[in-house]
Design a protein around this motif. Sequence first.
Motif, mmCIF file in Angstrom:
data_model
loop_
_atom_site.group_PDB
_atom_site.id
_atom_site.type_symbol
_atom_site.label_atom_id
_atom_site.label_comp_id
_atom_site.label_asym_id
_atom_site.label_seq_id
_atom_site.Cartn_x
_atom_site.Cartn_y
_atom_site.Cartn_z
ATOM 1 N N CYS A 153 48.254 11.341 42.296
ATOM 2 C CA CYS A 153 49.675 11.674 42.191
ATOM 3 C C CYS A 153 49.900 13.172 42.399
ATOM 4 N N LEU A 154 49.011 14.000 41.848
ATOM 5 C CA LEU A 154 49.123 15.450 42.021
ATOM 6 C C LEU A 154 49.023 15.838 43.494
ATOM 7 N N SER A 155 48.109 15.191 44.208
ATOM 8 C CA SER A 155 47.929 15.529 45.624
ATOM 9 C C SER A 155 49.169 15.198 46.445
ATOM 10 N N LEU A 156 49.919 14.168 46.020
ATOM 11 C CA LEU A 156 51.157 13.806 46.717
ATOM 12 C C LEU A 156 52.327 14.687 46.280
ATOM 13 N N LEU A 157 52.306 15.101 45.020
ATOM 14 C CA LEU A 157 53.393 15.928 44.493
ATOM 15 C C LEU A 157 53.541 17.239 45.253
ATOM 16 N N VAL A 158 52.417 17.777 45.714
ATOM 17 C CA VAL A 158 52.425 19.068 46.404
ATOM 18 C C VAL A 158 53.409 19.072 47.575
ATOM 19 N N TYR A 159 53.586 17.919 48.195
ATOM 20 C CA TYR A 159 54.475 17.828 49.354
ATOM 21 C C TYR A 159 55.952 17.786 48.956
ATOM 22 N N LYS A 160 56.226 17.556 47.654
ATOM 23 C CA LYS A 160 57.600 17.303 47.228
ATOM 24 C C LYS A 160 58.162 18.338 46.264
ATOM 25 N N ILE A 161 57.335 19.268 45.801
ATOM 26 C CA ILE A 161 57.800 20.196 44.773
ATOM 27 C C ILE A 161 57.802 21.634 45.289
ATOM 28 N N LYS A 162 58.521 22.487 44.570
ATOM 29 C CA LYS A 162 58.638 23.883 44.971
ATOM 30 C C LYS A 162 57.425 24.685 44.516
ATOM 31 N N GLU A 163 57.363 25.906 45.029
ATOM 32 C CA GLU A 163 56.176 26.735 44.817
ATOM 33 C C GLU A 163 55.914 27.032 43.343
ATOM 34 N N ASP A 164 56.968 27.218 42.551
ATOM 35 C CA ASP A 164 56.744 27.539 41.142
ATOM 36 C C ASP A 164 56.043 26.398 40.417
ATOM 37 N N GLN A 165 56.363 25.160 40.793
ATOM 38 C CA GLN A 165 55.707 24.012 40.167
ATOM 39 C C GLN A 165 54.284 23.823 40.694
ATOM 40 N N ILE A 166 54.065 24.151 41.968
ATOM 41 C CA ILE A 166 52.701 24.105 42.509
ATOM 42 C C ILE A 166 51.822 25.092 41.755
ATOM 43 N N ARG A 167 52.377 26.263 41.466
ATOM 44 C CA ARG A 167 51.622 27.284 40.728
ATOM 45 C C ARG A 167 51.272 26.798 39.318
ATOM 46 N N ILE A 168 52.215 26.133 38.673
ATOM 47 C CA ILE A 168 51.947 25.602 37.327
ATOM 48 C C ILE A 168 50.791 24.609 37.376
ATOM 49 N N ILE A 169 50.806 23.744 38.382
ATOM 50 C CA ILE A 169 49.717 22.774 38.533
ATOM 51 C C ILE A 169 48.389 23.497 38.727
ATOM 52 N N CYS A 170 48.361 24.443 39.657
ATOM 53 C CA CYS A 170 47.113 25.149 39.970
ATOM 54 C C CYS A 170 46.610 25.961 38.783
ATOM 55 N N GLN A 171 47.512 26.637 38.095
ATOM 56 C CA GLN A 171 47.109 27.438 36.937
ATOM 57 C C GLN A 171 46.541 26.565 35.823
ATOM 58 N N THR A 172 47.179 25.424 35.596
ATOM 59 C CA THR A 172 46.699 24.506 34.558
ATOM 60 C C THR A 172 45.326 23.956 34.909
ATOM 61 N N LEU A 173 45.157 23.551 36.160
ATOM 62 C CA LEU A 173 43.880 22.977 36.586
ATOM 63 C C LEU A 173 42.772 24.027 36.575
ATOM 64 N N CYS A 174 43.079 25.238 37.017
ATOM 65 C CA CYS A 174 42.087 26.320 36.988
ATOM 66 C C CYS A 174 41.632 26.592 35.560
ATOM 67 N N SER A 175 42.586 26.658 34.652
ATOM 68 C CA SER A 175 42.264 26.909 33.249
ATOM 69 C C SER A 175 41.419 25.782 32.667
ATOM 70 N N ASN A 176 41.780 24.540 32.990
ATOM 71 C CA ASN A 176 41.012 23.391 32.491
ATOM 72 C C ASN A 176 39.576 23.413 33.000
#
Length: 349
Positions: free
Chosen positions: A225-248
Amino acid sequence: MIHENVTGFDPFPRTVIDDELITPTDKRVFALATDLRQGYTIERLFELTKINRWFLDKFSSIIQFIINHSDASAIEDRSLLLEAKRLGFSDKQIAMYCSSSEPEVRGSREGFDIRPFVKQIDAVPAEWPVQMNYLYLTYHVDNNDVQPITIEATPIFVFGSAFYRIDKMSLIGEDFRLITISDVMSDLQRQSFILDNDTQRQIVQIVLKLLNNTNEEVQNQAVKCLSLLVYKIKEDQIRIICQTLCSNCTNVSTITKQLRYISNLGLKAVMESLIINGNGLDNKAHILKEIMNYFINDIRNEELETTTDLNIIIFMLTKTIKNKNIYWEFHQKLKEIILKLLYSNKKNT
């Protein structure tokens, strides 16, 4: 609107618990069907659900019909077939309970001339003649309120529904989550599908939370679902995803090993989508550079998850090898940390 694979008011193929009846969800109706099939009384169901007894009685009639007529002879009897259609059974559902096929049921129904009629909802009763085409199909009458327009092209109906299942992804019960995530992913793959800002934030938060689910299948679906979301969301939300995953990926003190692993998969899936969506990385390269910087700095700070850091860095370099900007920008930094690691390993041995 429940799910494209649901044939109708069908019982779950498993035992349900009372909590599934007490808590209102979009799947409670199937728990209700299950307990009616298992012999729950209308009074008992009313105590648990507080659903009006009139509706419970109608539900009970459907289940009783299934119990009494689940045999092949039902499609050979016009009165039974008409009753089934009036109770709301689809041809596919009738076929399932009669050990037949959908084309056979449809053929039998049409042979008996059992067809639905078009009725019009009177939205302004007794005020003036109805003009709006609020229409529905029913087997309970024998005439149409509205006649089809005679045109050369084939008339069509346009159906629509809202993106209303996001909050259901956080419900208790893996069946609910898996079906809902599947529905969400189907929507995300539609080119015409657009998420507003609030919905973007909501779905990102829920999907990230599902990465920590105890069910591995739910976790894997969340990654997709995350891989598909990237195509539908704005950059600020992409950053939140990436920051969360990097931290995890790099947090060994408070994050479980399984969550670090699934976050690693999620980050790679997101990065790959960014690369594809970026068309050569012209638009998304800066986000990938931020990820690269994060893991390089993590190694420089001598954090414990060096293997994870290198794994992500190697993955990104492999996927972006044709993009010289990324490679050369980090060339010197990568050279420094690799030499540092080699020297450290040599010293330790």
